[in-house]
Design a protein around this motif. Structure first.
Motif, PDB file in Angstrom:
ATOM      1  N   UNK A 168      88.250  12.279   5.844  1.00 40.09           N
ATOM      2  CA  UNK A 168      89.393  11.710   6.569  1.00 40.09           C
ATOM      3  C   UNK A 168      88.926  10.745   7.645  1.00 40.09           C
ATOM      4  N   UNK A 169      87.828  11.103   8.323  1.00 42.06           N
ATOM      5  CA  UNK A 169      87.328  10.246   9.400  1.00 42.06           C
ATOM      6  C   UNK A 169      86.756   8.934   8.874  1.00 42.06           C
ATOM      7  N   UNK A 170      86.464   8.881   7.572  1.00 40.75           N
ATOM      8  CA  UNK A 170      85.892   7.657   7.000  1.00 40.75           C
ATOM      9  C   UNK A 170      86.947   6.664   6.525  1.00 40.75           C
ATOM     10  N   UNK A 171      88.190   7.110   6.408  1.00 41.49           N
ATOM     11  CA  UNK A 171      89.189   6.287   5.726  1.00 41.49           C
ATOM     12  C   UNK A 171      89.556   5.026   6.493  1.00 41.49           C
ATOM     13  N   UNK A 172      89.678   5.120   7.816  1.00 36.80           N
ATOM     14  CA  UNK A 172      90.050   3.922   8.580  1.00 36.80           C
ATOM     15  C   UNK A 172      88.919   2.902   8.525  1.00 36.80           C
ATOM     16  N   UNK A 173      87.667   3.400   8.507  1.00 38.26           N
ATOM     17  CA  UNK A 173      86.530   2.493   8.383  1.00 38.26           C
ATOM     18  C   UNK A 173      86.487   1.873   6.986  1.00 38.26           C
ATOM     19  N   UNK A 174      86.877   2.642   5.973  1.00 38.02           N
ATOM     20  CA  UNK A 174      86.945   2.098   4.621  1.00 38.02           C
ATOM     21  C   UNK A 174      88.021   1.019   4.526  1.00 38.02           C
ATOM     22  N   UNK A 175      89.124   1.221   5.233  1.00 38.99           N
ATOM     23  CA  UNK A 175      90.146   0.173   5.291  1.00 38.99           C
ATOM     24  C   UNK A 175      89.567  -1.104   5.900  1.00 38.99           C
ATOM     25  N   UNK A 176      88.758  -0.930   6.931  1.00 40.67           N
ATOM     26  CA  UNK A 176      88.110  -2.060   7.581  1.00 40.67           C
ATOM     27  C   UNK A 176      87.191  -2.779   6.588  1.00 40.67           C
ATOM     28  N   UNK A 177      86.458  -1.998   5.796  1.00 35.72           N
ATOM     29  CA  UNK A 177      85.568  -2.580   4.793  1.00 35.72           C
ATOM     30  C   UNK A 177      86.355  -3.374   3.755  1.00 35.72           C
TER      31      UNK A 177
END
Length: 357
Positions: free
Chosen positions: A205-214
């Protein structure tokens, strides 16, 4: 563990199943059955059962919905050319789930019971294991969650462990090609003493916003740096990383705040057997950039259960772009060595396969 079995009255037809297995995607279709066993302090693990696949009925106050006390695993069943079905290092998944459960204050499911649960579901839904062509497999998702109805911050006194299964094709829709990476400098996955080494939903879950950024920056995956210094490469959103040097040596980031992947440890063993020195240590983002610039780093690849092994392409960040390594030779050699064992095309000299059928 005694397991009762109730077969589905409405299994997917053979014709429809054939259609699904032609192009199963990843995590889209699910088999006819699921495994469930429950735990309480008084009874321990009890009422193990295979039932038709279907929705869960959860009270709005179910603990996992509020406090995220859960763990899961990812593994695969492979059909070999002779029709037999095998699991790949399932004991390692069982042992990792125990470590994850300890970190999440969940009860430990014994290794033998974990294996019995997974094998029972594979046997019941064996027709869902695709043929070996195209490196298709049956993805297995064991998971455990706090199922007690209560609002209060303490370990749950009722826990449910389940296994579901889904036929899988390629994890990356575009097929096997170098993945482009975005370096996030605003978000981290886990810090010292946190849950980074546990396989739990909160880490993803903590990775998802960063994945959106990617994705917004045109990249396939995101790279995380360490939380303390913001200098050292840890892992991707769900994959471990390897850096191949000109002298043939390989570096992979040290564990502690990253997940100790089973594919990761398998690749370390295979690389060493191929004559490559593998070092687990802290690896700075500046070393990545300078290694590419100097030509000292000749390949980069990433791995995970779902994606297996993928070559890494260029690295993008707010500071600019670091070019992709020129070669994928060792990456593909290691990938072939791993996949050939999993699908029975090469001898299993490490004793990693466990035959189910």
């Amino acid at each position: 563990m005694e397991i009762s079995t109730t077969l589905s009255d409405t299994p997917v037809s053979e014709a429809r199943l054939s259609e699904i297995l032609v192009d199963p995607g990843f995590g889209v279709h699910f088999t006819d059955h699921m495994f469930t066993v429950e735990w309480t302090p008084e009874k321990g693990w009890h009422d193990a059962r295979i039932t038709p696949y279907g929705p869960l009925v959860l009270d709005p106050a179910t603990a996992v919905l509020h406090y995220a006390q859960e763990t899961f695993e990812g593994m695969k069943a492979y059909r070999h050319a002779d029709g037999s079905v095998h699991l790949f290092r399932p004991e390692a998944n069982a042992e990792r789930m125990i470590r994850s459960s300890q970190r999440l204050a969940l009860p430990e499911l014994p290794v033998d019971d974990f294996l019995a649960a997974v094998e029972a579901l594979v046997k019941v839904d064996a027709r869902w294991v695709p043929e070996a062509q195209g490196e298709k497999s049956l993805y297995l998702r064991p998971f455990m969650f706090a199922s007690e109805k209560f609002l209060g911050v303490r370990p749950s006194q009722h826990v449910t462990f389940m296994v579901i299964a889904s036929p899988a094709g390629s994890y990356f829709k575009g097929g096997l090609k170098p993945v482009s990476l975005w370096l996030t400098e605003d978000y981290t996955r886990a810090g010292r003493g946190g849950m980074g080494a546990a396989k739990t939903g909160g880490n993803y879950a903590s990775s998802l916003v960063a994945q959106q950024e990617a994705t917004a920056n045109g990249c396939d995956q995101v790279v995380f740096l360490d939380a303390q210094d913001g200098l050292y490469v840890e892992e991707l959103g769900g994959m471990n990383m390897y850096f191949v040097f000109r002298d043939g040596s390989i570096v992979t980031p040290a564990t502690g705040t990253i997940l100790e992947g089973i594919t990761r440890s398998s690749i370390i063993a295979l690389a060493e057997q191929l004559g490559h020195e593998v070092t687990e240590r802290r690896f700075a983002i500046d070393e990545w950039r300078s290694g590419i610039a100097s030509g000292d780093i000749v390949e980069i690849f990433a791995c995970g259960t779902a994606a297996v092994v993928s070559p890494v392409g260029e690295l993008r960040s707010a500071a600019g772009t670091t070019a992709a390594p020129a070669s994928t030779e060792l990456t593909m050699k290691i990938r072939s060595a791993l996949v050939d064992v999993q699908f029975g095309r090469a001898e299993d000299t490490n004793g990693w396969l466990r035959q189910v059928l």
